[in-house]
Scaffold this motif. Structure first.
Motif, PDB file in Angstrom:
ATOM      1  N   CYS A 104       0.801  -1.187  -0.009  1.00 48.76           N
ATOM      2  CA  CYS A 104       0.036  -0.142   0.043  1.00 48.76           C
ATOM      3  C   CYS A 104       0.839   1.442   0.083  1.00 48.76           C
ATOM      4  N   PRO A 105       0.224   2.419  -0.313  1.00 41.60           N
ATOM      5  CA  PRO A 105       1.196   3.800  -0.194  1.00 41.60           C
ATOM      6  C   PRO A 105       1.750   3.967   1.114  1.00 41.60           C
ATOM      7  N   LEU A 106       2.603   4.576   1.375  1.00 39.26           N
ATOM      8  CA  LEU A 106       3.337   5.110   2.585  1.00 39.26           C
ATOM      9  C   LEU A 106       2.831   6.084   3.000  1.00 39.26           C
ATOM     10  N   TYR A 107       1.653   6.415   2.979  1.00 37.53           N
ATOM     11  CA  TYR A 107       0.821   7.473   3.737  1.00 37.53           C
ATOM     12  C   TYR A 107      -0.333   7.195   3.968  1.00 37.53           C
ATOM     13  N   PHE A 108      -1.190   7.280   5.186  1.00 36.68           N
ATOM     14  CA  PHE A 108      -2.287   6.894   5.482  1.00 36.68           C
ATOM     15  C   PHE A 108      -2.841   7.905   6.487  1.00 36.68           C
ATOM     16  N   GLU A 109      -4.441   8.113   6.213  1.00 34.23           N
ATOM     17  CA  GLU A 109      -4.994   9.124   7.221  1.00 34.23           C
ATOM     18  C   GLU A 109      -6.318   8.093   7.560  1.00 34.23           C
ATOM     19  N   SER A 110      -6.524   8.699   8.845  1.00 30.65           N
ATOM     20  CA  SER A 110      -7.787   7.920   9.519  1.00 30.65           C
ATOM     21  C   SER A 110      -8.355   8.495  10.887  1.00 30.65           C
TER      22      SER A 110
END
Length: 188
Positions: free
Chosen positions: A76-82
């Motif tokens: 998965c991409p190396l960026y995550f928001e939650s």
């Protein structure tokens, strides 16, 4: 004497109003800033070396851990928001917005920066806005026909229609207020 000069990135982390946590590939907390203590109440000594999952409720800990695993596996991409829920030092849930960034070093090993911003005030403002909207909608339903309120809520600006025949009647009951003051709502 050697002067300790802080790099720009170290200064940003240290002085940020957002809670910043840096973790290594073993998912243990390696760096925290002062904002973490302000938001969650833990001292740096209490969280350094701890598993990142320990600062979240069970569901959020699972989501964050899974996302780290996926990033390390390059799935998965190396960026995550939650939106997540942290647990403070009094075991109270703290709703937060999480941004997580995976950073590769020269040896292609990943470490992670987690930025947390508390959302308690935002959630409270949203609840107040929803209550105000519900209250105004209830008022509209009391003074306008339902189909008109539905059209207003749908964003319609030009609401007009023709009524072929109408009767308007003004009625005044003499001393009605005085008389009704002694009646129950059902009797009125």
């Amino acid at each position: 004497d050697k002067v300790n000069v802080m790099s720009t990135s170290e200064s940003i982390v240290k002085n940020s109003l957002s809670s910043i946590i840096c973790i290594g590939k073993l998912k243990t907390i390696e760096i925290v800033n002062k904002a973490v203590s302000s938001m969650l109440g833990f001292t740096p000594d209490q969280v350094l070396g701890q598993a990142i999952e320990n600062i979240f409720d069970e569901e959020s800990a699972y989501v964050v851990s899974q996302k780290i695993d996926l990033m390390m596996a390059k799935q998965c991409p190396l960026y995550f928001e939650s939106h997540v829920v942290c647990i403070n030092d009094n075991n109270v849930k703290v709703p937060c917005m999480l941004m997580m960034i995976g950073i590769e070093n020269a040896e292609k090993e990943l470490s992670f920066v987690i930025v947390l911003n508390e959302e308690s005030e935002l959630i409270e403002q949203q609840m107040k806005a929803e209550e105000a909207k519900a209250s105004s909608e209830k008022l509209l339903y009391n003074i306008l026909p339902r189909n008109i309120v539905a059209r207003i809520n749908a964003g319609e600006k030009d609401i007009s229609f023709t009524v072929e025949k109408a009767t308007i009647c003004f009625i005044d009951f003499v001393k009605f207020s005085e008389h009704s003051a002694h009646l129950t709502p059902k009797e009125i």
